[in-house]
Design a protein around this motif. Structure first.
Motif, mmCIF file in Angstrom:
data_model
loop_
_atom_site.group_PDB
_atom_site.id
_atom_site.type_symbol
_atom_site.label_atom_id
_atom_site.label_comp_id
_atom_site.label_asym_id
_atom_site.label_seq_id
_atom_site.Cartn_x
_atom_site.Cartn_y
_atom_site.Cartn_z
ATOM 1 N N GLU A 32 0.830 -1.204 0.000
ATOM 2 C CA GLU A 32 0.000 0.000 0.000
ATOM 3 C C GLU A 32 0.867 1.258 0.000
ATOM 4 O O GLU A 32 0.568 2.222 -0.711
ATOM 5 C CB GLU A 32 -0.941 -0.005 1.201
ATOM 6 C CG GLU A 32 -2.063 -0.997 1.048
ATOM 7 C CD GLU A 32 -2.941 -1.122 2.282
ATOM 8 O OE1 GLU A 32 -4.066 -1.596 2.120
ATOM 9 O OE2 GLU A 32 -2.488 -0.765 3.397
ATOM 10 N N ARG A 33 1.946 1.247 0.767
ATOM 11 C CA ARG A 33 2.855 2.404 0.769
ATOM 12 C C ARG A 33 3.509 2.609 -0.601
ATOM 13 O O ARG A 33 3.877 3.728 -0.950
ATOM 14 C CB ARG A 33 3.913 2.254 1.857
ATOM 15 C CG ARG A 33 3.360 2.469 3.255
ATOM 16 C CD ARG A 33 4.445 2.497 4.321
ATOM 17 N NE ARG A 33 5.174 1.233 4.435
ATOM 18 C CZ ARG A 33 4.755 0.168 5.111
ATOM 19 N NH1 ARG A 33 3.586 0.201 5.725
ATOM 20 N NH2 ARG A 33 5.495 -0.925 5.185
ATOM 21 N N ALA A 34 3.618 1.531 -1.362
ATOM 22 C CA ALA A 34 4.202 1.614 -2.709
ATOM 23 C C ALA A 34 3.156 1.976 -3.756
ATOM 24 O O ALA A 34 3.463 2.026 -4.942
ATOM 25 C CB ALA A 34 4.868 0.290 -3.067
ATOM 26 N N GLY A 35 1.912 2.218 -3.343
ATOM 27 C CA GLY A 35 0.878 2.663 -4.275
ATOM 28 C C GLY A 35 -0.102 1.594 -4.715
ATOM 29 O O GLY A 35 -0.994 1.866 -5.515
ATOM 30 N N PHE A 36 0.027 0.387 -4.206
ATOM 31 C CA PHE A 36 -0.885 -0.691 -4.584
ATOM 32 C C PHE A 36 -2.169 -0.612 -3.768
ATOM 33 O O PHE A 36 -2.160 -0.191 -2.613
ATOM 34 C CB PHE A 36 -0.234 -2.060 -4.350
ATOM 35 C CG PHE A 36 0.817 -2.399 -5.360
ATOM 36 C CD1 PHE A 36 0.535 -3.217 -6.440
ATOM 37 C CD2 PHE A 36 2.100 -1.894 -5.239
ATOM 38 C CE1 PHE A 36 1.508 -3.526 -7.371
ATOM 39 C CE2 PHE A 36 3.088 -2.192 -6.163
ATOM 40 C CZ PHE A 36 2.780 -3.013 -7.236
ATOM 41 N N ARG A 37 -3.275 -1.038 -4.389
ATOM 42 C CA ARG A 37 -4.582 -1.092 -3.734
ATOM 43 C C ARG A 37 -5.230 -2.436 -4.038
ATOM 44 O O ARG A 37 -5.049 -2.988 -5.124
ATOM 45 C CB ARG A 37 -5.500 0.034 -4.235
ATOM 46 C CG ARG A 37 -4.959 1.429 -3.944
ATOM 47 C CD ARG A 37 -4.958 1.729 -2.444
ATOM 48 N NE ARG A 37 -4.303 2.981 -2.143
ATOM 49 C CZ ARG A 37 -3.124 3.104 -1.566
ATOM 50 N NH1 ARG A 37 -2.422 2.044 -1.246
ATOM 51 N NH2 ARG A 37 -2.612 4.277 -1.301
ATOM 52 N N ALA A 38 -6.022 -2.941 -3.095
ATOM 53 C CA ALA A 38 -6.736 -4.202 -3.294
ATOM 54 C C ALA A 38 -7.753 -4.034 -4.421
ATOM 55 O O ALA A 38 -8.418 -2.997 -4.518
ATOM 56 C CB ALA A 38 -7.441 -4.620 -2.013
ATOM 57 N N THR A 39 -7.849 -5.055 -5.272
ATOM 58 C CA THR A 39 -8.776 -5.003 -6.405
ATOM 59 C C THR A 39 -10.137 -5.591 -6.063
ATOM 60 O O THR A 39 -11.080 -5.414 -6.828
ATOM 61 C CB THR A 39 -8.218 -5.787 -7.606
ATOM 62 O OG1 THR A 39 -8.149 -7.177 -7.263
ATOM 63 C CG2 THR A 39 -6.867 -5.264 -8.042
ATOM 64 N N GLY A 40 -10.219 -6.332 -4.962
ATOM 65 C CA GLY A 40 -11.454 -7.022 -4.618
ATOM 66 C C GLY A 40 -11.462 -8.474 -5.061
ATOM 67 O O GLY A 40 -12.322 -9.246 -4.675
ATOM 68 N N ARG A 41 -10.479 -8.846 -5.877
ATOM 69 C CA ARG A 41 -10.360 -10.241 -6.307
ATOM 70 C C ARG A 41 -9.586 -11.026 -5.264
ATOM 71 O O ARG A 41 -8.632 -10.520 -4.680
ATOM 72 C CB ARG A 41 -9.636 -10.329 -7.649
ATOM 73 C CG ARG A 41 -10.397 -9.716 -8.776
ATOM 74 C CD ARG A 41 -9.649 -9.954 -10.098
ATOM 75 N NE ARG A 41 -10.306 -9.266 -11.179
ATOM 76 C CZ ARG A 41 -9.783 -8.254 -11.852
ATOM 77 N NH1 ARG A 41 -8.565 -7.841 -11.579
ATOM 78 N NH2 ARG A 41 -10.457 -7.672 -12.814
ATOM 79 N N GLN A 42 -10.003 -12.258 -5.058
ATOM 80 C CA GLN A 42 -9.266 -13.122 -4.153
ATOM 81 C C GLN A 42 -9.364 -14.564 -4.603
ATOM 82 O O GLN A 42 -10.225 -14.911 -5.408
ATOM 83 C CB GLN A 42 -9.738 -12.958 -2.715
ATOM 84 C CG GLN A 42 -11.191 -13.225 -2.466
ATOM 85 C CD GLN A 42 -11.547 -12.942 -1.012
ATOM 86 O OE1 GLN A 42 -10.792 -12.342 -0.265
ATOM 87 N NE2 GLN A 42 -12.715 -13.373 -0.603
ATOM 88 N N SER A 43 -8.462 -15.373 -4.095
ATOM 89 C CA SER A 43 -8.433 -16.793 -4.411
ATOM 90 C C SER A 43 -7.929 -17.541 -3.184
ATOM 91 O O SER A 43 -7.442 -16.940 -2.233
ATOM 92 C CB SER A 43 -7.522 -17.062 -5.618
ATOM 93 O OG SER A 43 -6.207 -16.620 -5.344
ATOM 94 N N VAL A 44 -8.074 -18.854 -3.227
ATOM 95 C CA VAL A 44 -7.622 -19.688 -2.119
ATOM 96 C C VAL A 44 -6.489 -20.565 -2.613
ATOM 97 O O VAL A 44 -6.594 -21.203 -3.671
ATOM 98 C CB VAL A 44 -8.772 -20.563 -1.574
ATOM 99 C CG1 VAL A 44 -8.281 -21.487 -0.471
ATOM 100 C CG2 VAL A 44 -9.917 -19.689 -1.077
ATOM 101 N N LEU A 45 -5.387 -20.563 -1.884
ATOM 102 C CA LEU A 45 -4.255 -21.415 -2.232
ATOM 103 C C LEU A 45 -4.616 -22.864 -1.916
ATOM 104 O O LEU A 45 -4.951 -23.199 -0.776
ATOM 105 C CB LEU A 45 -3.010 -21.011 -1.450
ATOM 106 C CG LEU A 45 -2.413 -19.659 -1.795
ATOM 107 C CD1 LEU A 45 -1.301 -19.307 -0.814
ATOM 108 C CD2 LEU A 45 -1.879 -19.670 -3.206
#
Length: 64
Positions: A32-45
């Motif tokens: 987040e400090r580097a400018g990234f934001r969550a897209t709302g997509r997720q997956s399970v490993l």
């Protein structure tokens, strides 16, 4: 981080995306400090059952 974003800009990419385990709050804060934001997509490993979230940063707007 800045090297990857610089390379992405050089090759004409418009976005950088990554996946991070949802419970890894320190890594998420770093991204987040580097400018990234969550897209709302997720997956399970499959191997561990951990939930991963996708984060992205638009190349022209990413902080370096």
């Amino acid at each position: 981080m800045s090297s990857v974003k610089g390379w992405a800009a050089e090759v004409g990419a418009t976005q950088v995306r990554l996946n991070v385990v949802e419970s890894n709050r320190r890594a998420i804060g770093c991204y987040e400090r580097a400018g990234f934001r969550a897209t709302g997509r997720q997956s399970v490993l499959e191997r561990t059952g951990d939930v991963e979230i996708e984060m992205s940063c638009d190349v022209p707007n990413c902080e370096n």
